[in-house]
Design a protein around this motif. Structure first.
Motif, PDB file in Angstrom:
ATOM      1  N   ARG A 218      57.333  53.804 -66.630  1.00 49.56           N
ATOM      2  CA  ARG A 218      58.447  53.044 -65.820  1.00 49.56           C
ATOM      3  C   ARG A 218      57.675  52.813 -64.499  1.00 49.56           C
ATOM      4  N   ALA A 219      58.365  51.812 -63.690  1.00 50.53           N
ATOM      5  CA  ALA A 219      57.775  51.574 -62.460  1.00 50.53           C
ATOM      6  C   ALA A 219      59.018  51.106 -61.602  1.00 50.53           C
ATOM      7  N   TYR A 220      59.025  51.518 -60.361  1.00 44.80           N
ATOM      8  CA  TYR A 220      60.290  51.458 -59.281  1.00 44.80           C
ATOM      9  C   TYR A 220      59.361  50.508 -58.037  1.00 44.80           C
ATOM     10  N   VAL A 221      59.987  49.269 -57.854  1.00 44.61           N
ATOM     11  CA  VAL A 221      59.290  48.698 -56.967  1.00 44.61           C
ATOM     12  C   VAL A 221      60.188  48.087 -55.730  1.00 44.61           C
ATOM     13  N   ALA A 222      60.188  48.841 -54.388  1.00 39.58           N
ATOM     14  CA  ALA A 222      60.896  48.146 -53.270  1.00 39.58           C
ATOM     15  C   ALA A 222      60.054  47.421 -52.439  1.00 39.58           C
ATOM     16  N   GLY A 223      61.015  46.616 -51.733  1.00 38.68           N
ATOM     17  CA  GLY A 223      60.412  45.494 -50.854  1.00 38.68           C
ATOM     18  C   GLY A 223      61.502  44.434 -50.220  1.00 38.68           C
ATOM     19  N   ASP A 224      60.990  43.757 -49.406  1.00 40.24           N
ATOM     20  CA  ASP A 224      61.915  42.793 -48.920  1.00 40.24           C
ATOM     21  C   ASP A 224      60.994  41.403 -48.788  1.00 40.24           C
ATOM     22  N   ASP A 225      61.132  40.204 -49.223  1.00 44.04           N
ATOM     23  CA  ASP A 225      60.093  39.127 -49.277  1.00 44.04           C
ATOM     24  C   ASP A 225      60.572  38.515 -47.998  1.00 44.04           C
ATOM     25  N   ASP A 226      61.678  38.928 -47.518  1.00 42.42           N
ATOM     26  CA  ASP A 226      61.889  38.055 -46.156  1.00 42.42           C
ATOM     27  C   ASP A 226      61.310  38.851 -44.806  1.00 42.42           C
ATOM     28  N   GLN A 227      60.806  40.121 -45.492  1.00 42.87           N
ATOM     29  CA  GLN A 227      59.736  40.670 -44.208  1.00 42.87           C
ATOM     30  C   GLN A 227      58.359  40.521 -44.567  1.00 42.87           C
ATOM     31  N   THR A 228      57.750  39.530 -45.164  1.00 45.30           N
ATOM     32  CA  THR A 228      56.390  39.140 -45.465  1.00 45.30           C
ATOM     33  C   THR A 228      55.819  38.706 -44.376  1.00 45.30           C
ATOM     34  N   ILE A 229      55.145  39.633 -43.264  1.00 45.15           N
ATOM     35  CA  ILE A 229      54.830  38.922 -42.143  1.00 45.15           C
ATOM     36  C   ILE A 229      53.126  39.164 -42.164  1.00 45.15           C
ATOM     37  N   TYR A 230      52.514  39.581 -42.896  1.00 49.58           N
ATOM     38  CA  TYR A 230      50.959  39.845 -42.797  1.00 49.58           C
ATOM     39  C   TYR A 230      50.337  38.607 -43.902  1.00 49.58           C
ATOM     40  N   GLY A 231      50.644  37.379 -43.707  1.00 44.79           N
ATOM     41  CA  GLY A 231      49.978  36.374 -44.647  1.00 44.79           C
ATOM     42  C   GLY A 231      48.479  36.288 -44.239  1.00 44.79           C
ATOM     43  N   PHE A 232      48.394  36.690 -43.043  1.00 51.84           N
ATOM     44  CA  PHE A 232      46.795  36.421 -42.710  1.00 51.84           C
ATOM     45  C   PHE A 232      45.963  37.362 -43.113  1.00 51.84           C
ATOM     46  N   GLN A 233      46.711  38.457 -43.769  1.00 54.31           N
ATOM     47  CA  GLN A 233      45.858  39.489 -44.483  1.00 54.31           C
ATOM     48  C   GLN A 233      45.877  39.328 -45.960  1.00 54.31           C
ATOM     49  N   GLY A 234      46.544  38.103 -46.304  1.00 54.63           N
ATOM     50  CA  GLY A 234      46.500  37.804 -47.682  1.00 54.63           C
ATOM     51  C   GLY A 234      48.012  38.093 -48.577  1.00 54.63           C
ATOM     52  N   ALA A 235      48.816  38.766 -47.740  1.00 60.28           N
ATOM     53  CA  ALA A 235      50.089  38.918 -48.494  1.00 60.28           C
ATOM     54  C   ALA A 235      50.929  37.506 -48.657  1.00 60.28           C
ATOM     55  N   ASP A 236      51.552  37.717 -49.859  1.00 60.85           N
ATOM     56  CA  ASP A 236      52.356  36.565 -50.369  1.00 60.85           C
ATOM     57  C   ASP A 236      53.625  36.909 -50.999  1.00 60.85           C
ATOM     58  N   ALA A 237      54.680  36.358 -50.121  1.00 64.42           N
ATOM     59  CA  ALA A 237      55.972  36.918 -50.839  1.00 64.42           C
ATOM     60  C   ALA A 237      56.260  36.331 -52.145  1.00 64.42           C
ATOM     61  N   ARG A 238      55.528  35.347 -52.654  1.00 60.47           N
ATOM     62  CA  ARG A 238      55.875  34.958 -54.008  1.00 60.47           C
ATOM     63  C   ARG A 238      55.634  35.745 -55.119  1.00 60.47           C
ATOM     64  N   HIS A 239      54.513  36.856 -54.996  1.00 62.43           N
ATOM     65  CA  HIS A 239      54.307  37.775 -56.004  1.00 62.43           C
ATOM     66  C   HIS A 239      55.504  38.635 -56.129  1.00 62.43           C
ATOM     67  N   PHE A 240      56.169  39.155 -55.051  1.00 61.31           N
ATOM     68  CA  PHE A 240      57.390  40.004 -55.070  1.00 61.31           C
ATOM     69  C   PHE A 240      58.597  39.178 -55.663  1.00 61.31           C
ATOM     70  N   VAL A 241      58.760  37.995 -55.167  1.00 66.21           N
ATOM     71  CA  VAL A 241      59.759  37.256 -55.593  1.00 66.21           C
ATOM     72  C   VAL A 241      59.799  36.880 -57.294  1.00 66.21           C
ATOM     73  N   GLU A 242      58.570  36.711 -57.648  1.00 65.75           N
ATOM     74  CA  GLU A 242      58.538  36.224 -59.102  1.00 65.75           C
ATOM     75  C   GLU A 242      58.179  37.630 -60.073  1.00 65.75           C
ATOM     76  N   LEU A 243      58.411  38.794 -59.492  1.00 69.35           N
ATOM     77  CA  LEU A 243      58.206  39.917 -60.167  1.00 69.35           C
ATOM     78  C   LEU A 243      59.483  39.935 -61.059  1.00 69.35           C
ATOM     79  N   LYS A 244      59.067  40.389 -62.406  1.00 71.72           N
ATOM     80  CA  LYS A 244      60.278  40.521 -63.451  1.00 71.72           C
ATOM     81  C   LYS A 244      60.745  41.882 -63.591  1.00 71.72           C
ATOM     82  N   GLY A 245      61.898  42.282 -63.435  1.00 73.37           N
ATOM     83  CA  GLY A 245      62.387  43.584 -63.649  1.00 73.37           C
ATOM     84  C   GLY A 245      63.780  43.622 -63.465  1.00 73.37           C
TER      85      GLY A 245
END
Length: 521
Positions: A218-245
């Motif tokens: 099992r895996a439990y994943v928490a986050g908020d794509d609307d708070q993805t603010i570290y794009g200059f470090q490579g963070a990308d909201a799409r990975h969390f948006v598209e995560l199936k679960g």
């Protein structure tokens, strides 16, 4: 592959609390030594350790777990390529080209690294996103003659060869080494994984998560794509948006009041629906207040209450800090030269020690480094230990007393804090604050932070400045034009730190500024 429970939620909805609730249930059926709780930021890991009552295999950042499991943690202080160790790289045969290049970098409380040369920015970004150097330079707006990419490629190759020769590592290597070993089956047996702050993971870190989850139940994943603010470090909201679960969306904010919530929704509405998770989000049952009168700093009384002042760049933060310095009001900012936080902490450590209180070893080390000298006329410690070298062998979280520092760690100093090695302007500022009744032993009521630095924090009164940057700072505005979604999310994070009152301030400069509820032009 582990069955994923996905926990989205906007600011203040208790995502971490929900995550820990699932953990409490898992403990009843799973060996705690087969459960890990990982997050990206140091601040998130510290919060989790304070709230989780169970002894798990790991409660840590992904980088920390990666270094432990890949077997480099015991030699990390010696092998980690950062700070002064970059000189070793510069002095390596054939590296004369890099002698005059600055490799200095800082890591903030969340664990994010800020490089000081564009070549390294491109290299680290390309590794985080798993793209080539040209694509990385384009996404970072460091192309079209701004950076010689031939030099970037040469530096990347020299770094790779150097690390192979010396076995030294960078932070990104910890993730890659973990994945390599985990796939070979030489890492710990894990049944359940908990992941917090998922919106800030880059591609390499998502690879690490999926690698772990392949062998989990099992895996439990928490986050908020609307708070993805570290794009200059490579963070990308799409990975969390598209995560199936299975979605377990947290809907009610325990922080943001109604009036502030209305402003926040105006910002979210500027982000196309295809680029975010559509989710219900409700304010807490309080009205709150939004003051939108084009105020300047002189219009607000800061003598009481807790305040958070937010600006986009460090230059703007410094300009705001000067206002409070002139008023003789203490404030906290990470870049403050008026009273650096390490100096304040050293002062507080000395006071605690003289009041027969034990302090953490890491506090004592900071005190030695920032305050003490070993040479005449100021012999605060015996010669050779002014950097607290003997303390480095101890556990940083353990406690130590004044007597132990004197008996075992060469401390000689007695008496007033004024004897110590402190810049005279800083010392005079401290005296002024003490004369005004500030004992300097409490946290500052007033914090001046960048939008990025405010993440994870909250305050009764938030003062928000709309400027993209100080005078002559054009890069933040260009970045906002190129990536509007990133800018909208950044402002959204900033204003949702508010628990009671939000002040929407007049611009500090004559330059470009963000207008809430409108597109970026």
């Amino acid at each position: 592959m582990g069955i994923i429970t996905k926990i989205p939620g906007n600011p203040g909805t208790g995502k971490t609390t929900r995550l820990i609730g699932y953990l409490d249930k898992e403990i009843k059926k799973t060996d705690p030594q087969k459960i890990i709780y990982i997050t990206y930021s140091n601040a998130g890991a510290d919060e989790a350790r304070g709230r989780i009552k169970h002894s798990l295999l790991y409660i840590s950042t992904m980088h920390s777990m990666g270094s432990q499991e890949s077997g480099i943690s015991k030699t990390l202080n010696r092998k980690l390529l950062e700070g002064r160790k970059w000189q070793i790289f510069k002095d390596h045969p054939g590296h004369e080209k890099w002698q005059d290049m600055s490799f200095e970098a800082t890591r903030d409380e969340f664990g994010y690294t800020y490089k000081q040369n564009s070549h390294m920015d491109i290299i680290q970004y390309s590794r985080a996103k798993k793209i080539n150097l040209v694509e990385a330079a384009i996404q970072l707006n460091l192309h079209e003659g701004q950076v010689d990419l031939d030099d970037t490629e040469q530096l990347e190759q020299d770094l790779k060869t150097f690390k192979e020769d010396t076995k030294m590592v960078e932070f990104t290597d910890m993730i890659e080494l973990f994945i390599e070993k985990f796939k070979k089956g030489v890492c710990s047996d894990i049944n359940v994984v908990f992941l917090d702050e998922a919106q800030d993971l880059n591609r390499a870190q998502w690879d690490m998560f999926h690698c772990i989850n392949e062998k989990c139940d099992r895996a439990y994943v928490a986050g908020d794509d609307d708070q993805t603010i570290y794009g200059f470090q490579g963070a990308d909201a799409r990975h969390f948006v598209e995560l199936k679960g299975k979605d377990d969306t947290q809907k009610e904010s325990h922080r943001v009041p109604r009036k502030v919530h209305e402003v926040a929704l105006k910002i979210l509405n500027q982000i196309p629906k295809k680029d975010r998770i559509s989710k219900d989000w409700f304010p807490k049952n309080e009205e709150g207040e939004v003051i939108d009168k084009n105020y300047s700093l002189e219009d607000i009384n800061f003598t009481e209450g807790k305040w958070m002042l937010l600006a986009q760049t460090n230059k703007l933060v410094d300009e705001i800090g000067e206002h409070f310095y002139k008023l003789g009001i203490r404030f906290f900012s990470r870049s403050s030269l008026f009273l650096p936080d390490e100096i304040l902490q050293a002062y507080q450590t000395w006071n605690k020690l003289n009041n027969k209180m034990a302090v953490k070893v890491k506090e004592a080390i900071n005190f030695y480094v920032k305050f003490c000298r070993s040479r005449a006329p100021h012999r605060h410690v015996k010669h050779g230990n002014s950097d607290g070298q003997s303390l480095e062998k101890l556990d940083k979280e353990d406690f130590i007393t004044l007597g132990e520092l004197r008996d075992k760690h060469d401390l000689l100093a007695t008496g007033s804090w004024e004897q110590f090695h402190i810049d005279e302007d800083v010392k005079n500022y401290m005296k002024n604050l003490l004369d005004k009744g500030d004992n300097l032993m409490t946290d500052s009521r007033i914090k001046i932070l960048t939008f990025h630095g405010s993440k994870g924090k909250e305050c009764d009164n938030v003062v928000w400045f709309p400027d993209y940057g100080a005078e002559n700072e054009v890069k933040p505005y260009r970045g906002a034009c190129d990536n509007p979604n990133v800018q909208h999310r950044l402002v959204f994070v900033a204003i949702t730190r508010t628990k009671q009152k939000l002040y929407l301030m007049a611009p500090l400069t004559d330059g470009n500024y963000y207008t809430i509820g409108e597109p970026i032009l």
